[in-house]
Design an enzyme around this catalytic site. Sequence first.
Site, short mmCIF file in Angstrom:
data_model
loop_
_atom_site.label_atom_id
_atom_site.label_comp_id
_atom_site.label_asym_id
_atom_site.label_seq_id
_atom_site.Cartn_x
_atom_site.Cartn_y
_atom_site.Cartn_z
N HIS A 124 2.30 -7.90 -7.13
CA HIS A 124 0.89 -8.48 -7.21
C HIS A 124 0.80 -9.87 -5.95
CE1 HIS A 124 -3.34 -8.20 -7.58
NE2 HIS A 124 -3.24 -6.86 -8.61
N GLU B 144 -7.32 -5.33 -0.80
CA GLU B 144 -8.67 -6.34 -1.67
C GLU B 144 -8.17 -7.98 -0.72
OE1 GLU B 144 -9.56 -7.89 -6.05
OE2 GLU B 144 -8.28 -6.20 -5.89
N GLU C 221 -8.49 -10.16 -4.23
CA GLU C 221 -8.49 -11.07 -2.55
C GLU C 221 -8.74 -12.55 -2.05
OE1 GLU C 221 -11.89 -12.43 -0.64
OE2 GLU C 221 -11.76 -13.04 -2.57
N ASN D 128 20.47 2.38 1.26
CA ASN D 128 19.31 3.01 1.67
C ASN D 128 18.81 2.78 2.91
OD1 ASN D 128 16.71 3.03 -0.76
ND2 ASN D 128 17.86 1.95 -1.82
N HIS E 88 12.48 1.14 -8.80
CA HIS E 88 11.47 2.21 -9.18
C HIS E 88 10.48 0.95 -9.54
CE1 HIS E 88 14.59 5.29 -6.94
NE2 HIS E 88 15.54 3.83 -8.65
N GLN F 7 11.27 1.87 -3.41
CA GLN F 7 11.51 2.62 -3.92
C GLN F 7 10.30 3.44 -4.57
OE1 GLN F 7 15.37 2.07 -6.39
NE2 GLN F 7 16.08 1.09 -4.61
N HIS G 99 0.00 -4.52 -4.06
CA HIS G 99 -1.29 -5.14 -3.93
C HIS G 99 -1.58 -6.47 -4.29
CE1 HIS G 99 -6.29 -4.21 -5.39
NE2 HIS G 99 -5.48 -3.74 -4.65
#
Length: 547
Positions: free
Chosen positions: A109, A58, A80, A187, A104, A71, A77
């Site tokens: 967004h 999107e 649009e 990591n 975690h 993680q 996300h």
Amino acid sequence: MAARSIAEAAPPTPWSRNLAEPTIHPSAFLHSFSNIIGDVRIGANVIIAPGTSVRADEGTPFYIGENTNLQDGVVVHGLEKGRVIGDDRQEYSVWIGNNNCITHMALIHGPCYIGDDCFIGFRSTVFNARVGAGCIVMMHALIQDVEIPPGKYVPSGAIITNQQQADRLPDVQADDREFAHHVVGINQALRAGYLCAADSKCIRAIRDEFNNSYTSIEVDVLERSDEVSSNSLGAETVEQVRYLLQQGYHIGTEHVDQRRFRTGSWTSCKPIEARSLGEAIAALEACLRDHSGEYVRLFGIDPKGKRRVLENIIQRPDGVVQASSSFKAPAYSSNNGSYNGNGSSRLSSETIDQIRQLLAGGYKIGTEHVDERRFRTGSWQSCKPIESSSPGDVVAALEDCMDNHQGEYVRLIGIDPKAKRRVLESIIQRPNGPVSTTSNKSTATTTSYAASGTTATATSSKLSSEAIEQLQQLLAGGFKISAEHVDGRRFRTGSWASCGQIQANSIREAIAALEGYMNEYQGEYVRLIGIDPKVKRRVLELIVQRP
């Protein structure tokens, strides 16, 4: 576990039909149980763990910089519409810079920008916001519609939704920065390990090296936790001790009786100088035996950073051994604004949450007391001023005020130092003892208020006298009133839903509206919300009903 096997092109949509595919640096590691969709640009040495979803279908494109780790369970996300400017001066839906830890279950967004060297804690959400370089965001925080200046610390549970809150955040401390850097290093080692595990030549060389060293020299390693038995300690505690020893951390124990537990006055047990897991377990069990009937806790210390990396209560006065704790790395001390909540048997969890929120917002905290005779006239007197910004110190000061004024009302005060006005007044003790918030099923309560020379009496069979008093204060201060509800499952994630604004001209109308919501959402949490219409921020969140 080849990276390309779980990377997909963006699907054709009304707003995009370019079928863009991820661009992934060869040195990055993407677990086969993660999903990368669309125009996602992944830099060198990135590690993306199992269960992670990076979906540029999107909002697009996404950028994930070098040495960054996403993680388990992280979701990235974007909407649009809405873009941020990345460090390369191009537009992105999501920009995540270099050397970042997105831990975690965090949600990033877009439109969203996260600068270099940031740490985003477990289950925290960043939406429509910019987080400057070097920021530390702890667990269960919400950052929305703001710009966090570089190098700021966001405490656990903080809700930062206006720029005034963001500008008041404290600076990151050296220990916090060191911890974030340590997680990046961990990591990177995991990335190299996973890539090696997928390479038969790399694994064969390690196995040959291990077999040769095992047969040629005497191996001096710690016993596995399942090879060590303990009648007093849980399996998880044994595993924690083993891990601490493997990492080169020092181990210690402390004890405290029930009376001193709430003040946090722990006393050290005999120092543990263990070279093996068995010796360490024996030392722990000795401390448990010597202090039966008391609290005993295990702690780990990083000798380089000279800070604690673990605090775990392993014995309680009733003899119960706690074996379900996890690492608090680092275990922040009281001087950086974190409070573990273990030290108060007098204050409710709601009061402690209010204290955290006030301190996170940069407000000052005070206490006042009044006897029953003067309570009706509002002749409150101040307790000793609280100068500390540590939640632990504030809790201790509140309890001192309660102890010094037993048999009286005591209330918590929140003060905005810039506007020089009160943003919260909450009663925490009544003449018959501390306020209980474990249930709101109170009998008919009558509270009298002196207003404009007249006395108005309001009654409620559902609301406590504290809630009625808060309503009265909100109405008198010209604040807006609303309510929110949430079921038991979503309560832990803080996913409250609005009941609607309460339009009331009197305390009776406000009580009736609030009781209506409580009836409508029986079996759920309901909380009262007070909003300052001028600065458009909340001044009160008070739970008035529990399941």
